[in-house]
Design an enzyme around this catalytic site. Structure first.
Site, short mmCIF file in Angstrom:
data_model
loop_
_atom_site.label_atom_id
_atom_site.label_comp_id
_atom_site.label_asym_id
_atom_site.label_seq_id
_atom_site.Cartn_x
_atom_site.Cartn_y
_atom_site.Cartn_z
N VAL A 121 35.32 36.10 41.86
CA VAL A 121 33.50 35.88 41.20
C VAL A 121 34.81 35.95 39.48
O VAL A 121 34.08 36.29 38.57
CB VAL A 121 33.07 36.71 41.73
CG1 VAL A 121 31.76 36.90 41.21
CG2 VAL A 121 33.08 36.31 43.21
N GLU A 122 35.56 38.54 39.63
CA GLU A 122 35.38 38.63 38.55
C GLU A 122 35.28 37.44 38.07
O GLU A 122 35.53 37.44 36.39
CB GLU A 122 36.09 39.92 38.75
CG GLU A 122 34.66 40.73 39.89
CD GLU A 122 33.85 41.63 38.63
OE1 GLU A 122 34.02 41.47 37.36
OE2 GLU A 122 32.81 41.92 38.90
N SER A 123 37.50 37.42 38.01
CA SER A 123 38.41 37.23 36.83
C SER A 123 39.03 35.54 37.44
O SER A 123 40.19 35.58 36.96
CB SER A 123 39.71 37.93 37.00
OG SER A 123 40.13 38.44 37.75
N TYR A 226 25.53 36.54 41.32
CA TYR A 226 26.44 37.62 41.75
C TYR A 226 27.49 37.28 43.74
O TYR A 226 28.22 37.19 43.46
CB TYR A 226 26.89 39.52 41.09
CG TYR A 226 28.03 40.08 41.32
CD1 TYR A 226 29.79 39.76 40.28
CD2 TYR A 226 28.80 40.27 42.14
CE1 TYR A 226 30.10 39.57 40.27
CE2 TYR A 226 29.78 41.43 42.43
CZ TYR A 226 30.60 40.93 41.16
OH TYR A 226 31.61 41.65 40.96
N SER A 461 30.79 40.82 35.04
CA SER A 461 31.43 40.32 35.24
C SER A 461 31.03 39.15 34.71
O SER A 461 30.49 38.18 34.11
CB SER A 461 31.74 40.32 36.98
OG SER A 461 31.07 40.08 37.75
#
Length: 487
Positions: A121-123, A226, A461
Site C-alpha cells: 500500500v505504501e510503496s 488506507y 502514504s
C-alpha cells in the site's frame, strides 16, 4: 508529636497500598492509552504450522491477527484487484526480495503478519520509491521522522531506503502507535494521517457521544481508503483458490538475502556485482540506500545463494592486492571548469555530475570536493586525494543564479493591503500543486475516488485513489499530501 505520628501513619499506609495509575490522555493526541495493549499472537510463533510451509503466503495467512474490516471500500478495492490480477502480480513480484525478511521481523516481535502487506500500500514494495513530499523507501518515511527513528540521510546514503533499518524503524513506530491507540485500524490510520490527527478525531467523536472505530471517524479520503486497501489485499491472499485463479506468483518461504560484513571498506557497486556474479541492478535492489557508485559499508546485502561465492572471491581479490574501488577524491581548483575536470579523469561530463549528484554549476565551485575515477597520473596533481578524504567533506549543491533580474521591490505598506490576496494566491498555488501531483502519479489504472484532503499534521502514504502503483525501479509511487508528522 501527635500530628507527626498521624502524618507518618498516612504516608506508610500510602506506600503499602499499590498505586493504580489512572489512564490519562496523551498530551499530543488526547487519546487515553489502554491499560493493556499487548502485541501478541493467538498461538506461539514457533508452533504455527505455516512457518514450515514452502509458500510464504501460507505462512503469512497463518499469522493474520488483525480484526477484519468490512465495508464498501474494501469490496471496491477487492473487485479492482480481482479484475486486474496483473496489478497484484506486480506487487508480489516486487516483494519477492523483501517480504520474507519483513515477515520474519514481524514474527520475532509478535506482530500481526498483515503488516507485511503494508509496503504494498505504501510503496508497491519498491524501496526506491520517492513521493513528491520526499517520503522514501518501502515504508515511506519523510526526512524528519526518519531521522527521529535513526534513519540517517547523507550524500552517501539514505537509510530510509535501507530495507533492514527502515523495517526496524517502521515496526517500532507501528508498535508505538498500537500501544497508544489499542486498536490496529486506528494505529494504521495514525501511520497514514498522524497520531495527533487521529487522536483529535477520536476525541471529537467521544465528546459527541459517538463511536470511535475506524469507520466512525471523519478522516481525509486517503486515510479512509488506507486500511480498506490493505484489507482487500489480505482478503485475496487468504484464499488459496482465488490466488490460483488469479495466477499469482508463489513466494518461496526462505530468505532471499543475507548480510555480509565488510567492516567499513570502500567498495564499488560493480566490484560487488563481479565478486558475487550478479548484476549491478541486483546489488542496487538489495542495497537501495546507497546513492553513489562506491559504498563505504559495514555490511552489504547479497542473494543468499551467492554469499559463499562472494566471500571466496573477495578473499582472493584482496590477496592479489587489487583495489576494491576505482574512485578517488578531487578538490576543484580556482577557475577550473567542469569539462576540464571530467577530461582530467577520463570521465564524461554527465558521468561526473551523476556520480556526485550536484548541479553543473557546483562542479566548478572552487574548493568543492568531488568524487572522480582514479587516475594515477592525476593523483600527483594538486587537489587529487584518496577516497577517504570524502568521508566527512562531501559535495554540496550551489544555489543557481536566476537568469532573470529580480522583480521590483514591493512597498512595505503593501503587506497590510495584500494579506488577503496572498492567502488566496497561496490557496490557488496549493490547489494547483495538488492537481499537478495527482496527474503525475505513476500507478495502475484504478477506480476513481474522491480527492484526498491535505493533512497539516502528517505526510501520508501512497494515494488511496490508486490501489497499485507502477513498480518499475525508479518510478515514483502515488503521491502523499504534504505534512510534517509522518513515518
Amino acid at each position: 508529636m501527635l500530628l507527626r505520628a498521624i502524618l507518618t501513619a498516612v504516608l506508610l499506609s500510602t506506600l503499602a497500598t499499590p498505586i493504580m495509575a489512572a489512564a490519562v490522555p496523551d498530551q499530543s493526541t488526547g487519546v487515553v492509552a489502554p491499560d493493556k495493549s499487548p502485541i501478541s499472537w493467538t498461538r506461539a510463533v514457533n508452533t504455527r504450522p505455516g512457518r514450515e510451509a514452502p509458500d510464504l503466503m501460507e505462512r503469512l495467512r497463518d499469522g493474520f491477527g488483525m480484526p477484519d474490516l468490512n465495508n464498501e471500500l474494501v469490496q471496491k478495492y477487492q473487485n479492482y484487484y480481482m479484475q486486474h490480477p496483473a496489478a497484484m502480480r506486480r506487487l508480489l513480484d516486487n516483494g519477492r526480495r523483501y517480504a520474507y525478511y519483513v515477515l520474519e521481523e514481524l514474527e520475532r516481535r509478535g506482530m500481526p503478519s498483515e503488516l507485511a502487506l503494508l509496503p504494498m500500500v505504501e510503496s508497491s514494495y519498491n524501496p526506491k520509491a520517492l513521493s513528491p513530499a520526499r517520503a522514501a523507501g518501502l515504508w515511506q518515511f519523510i526526512p524528519s521522522t526518519g531521522r527521529s527513528y535513526g534513519l540517517s540521510q547523507s550524500w552517501w546514503e539514505d537509510n530510509r531506503r535501507d530495507v533492514v533499518s527502515s523495517t526496524g524503524a517502521a515496526l517500532d513506530y507501528l508498535s508505538y502507535l498500537y500501544s497508544l491507540m489499542g486498536d490496529w485500524h486506528l494505529a494504521l490510520a495514525s501511520y497514514n494521517w498522524g497520531e495527533g490527527s487521529v487522536g483529535r478525531a477520536v476525541a471529537k467523536n467521544q465528546a459527541q457521544g459517538m463511536a470511535t472505530g475506524y469507520d466512525d471517524l471523519r478522516m481525509p479520503a486517503e486515510t479512509k481508503n488506507y486500511v480498506p486497501r490493505l484489507q482487500a489485499i489480505k482478503n485475496i491472499l487468504r484464499d488459496p483458490q482465488l490466488v490460483a485463479q488469479m495466477n499469482l506468483p508463489v513466494l518461496p518461504n526462505r530468505p532471499y538475502f543475507e548480510s555480509v560484513a565488510l567492516y567499513g571498506k570502500h567498495i564499488d557497486l560493480d566490484t560487488v556485482a563481479k565478486l558475487a556474479n550478479i548484476s549491478v541492478d541486483e546489488v542496487k535492489a538489495l542495497n537501495p540506500e546507497h546513492s553513489r557508485p562506491v559504498m563505504k559499508v559495514e555490511t552489504i546485502n547479497l542473494p543468499k545463494d551467492r554469499v559463499s561465492q562472494f566471500k571466496s572471491n573477495l578473499n582472493a581479490y584482496q590477496e592479489s592486492e587489487k583495489p576494491l574501488s576505482r574512485w578517488g577524491s578531487y578538490t576543484v581548483q580556482p577557475g577550473e571548469k567542469a569539462e576540464r575536470i571530467a577530461g582530467k579523469f577520463n570521465m564524461s561530463l554527465s558521468q561526473l555530475q551523476e556520480a556526485n549528484g550536484v548541479s553543473m554549476k557546483s562542479l566548478s565551485k572552487p574548493g568543492q570536493p568531488l568524487l572522480v575515477l582514479s587516475n594515477p597520473a592525476a593523483e600527483q596533481t594538486p587537489g587529487a586525494a584518496s577516497l577517504t578524504s570524502l568521508n566527512e567533506n562531501t559535495p554540496v549543491n550551489v544555489a543557481e543564479t536566476p537568469d532573470k533580474p529580480a522583480s521590483k521591490a514591493i512597498p512595505a505598506h503593501a503587506d497590510a493591503v495584500s494579506t488577503k490576496t496572498k492567502a488566496s494566491t497561496a490557496k490557488e498555488v496549493k490547489s494547483s500543486k495538488t492537481q499537478k501531483s495527482n496527474k503525475s502519479e505513476k500507478s495502475d489504472k484504478t477506480p476513481k475516488t474522491t480527492k484526498p484532503e491535505k493533512s497539516a499534521a502528517k505526510t501520508t502514504s501512497a494515494s488511496s485513489s490508486k490501489p497499485a502503483a507502477k513498480t518499475a525501479t525508479g518510478s515514483k509511487p502515488a503521491t502523499k499530501p504534504t505534512g510534517t508528522q509522518k513515518k
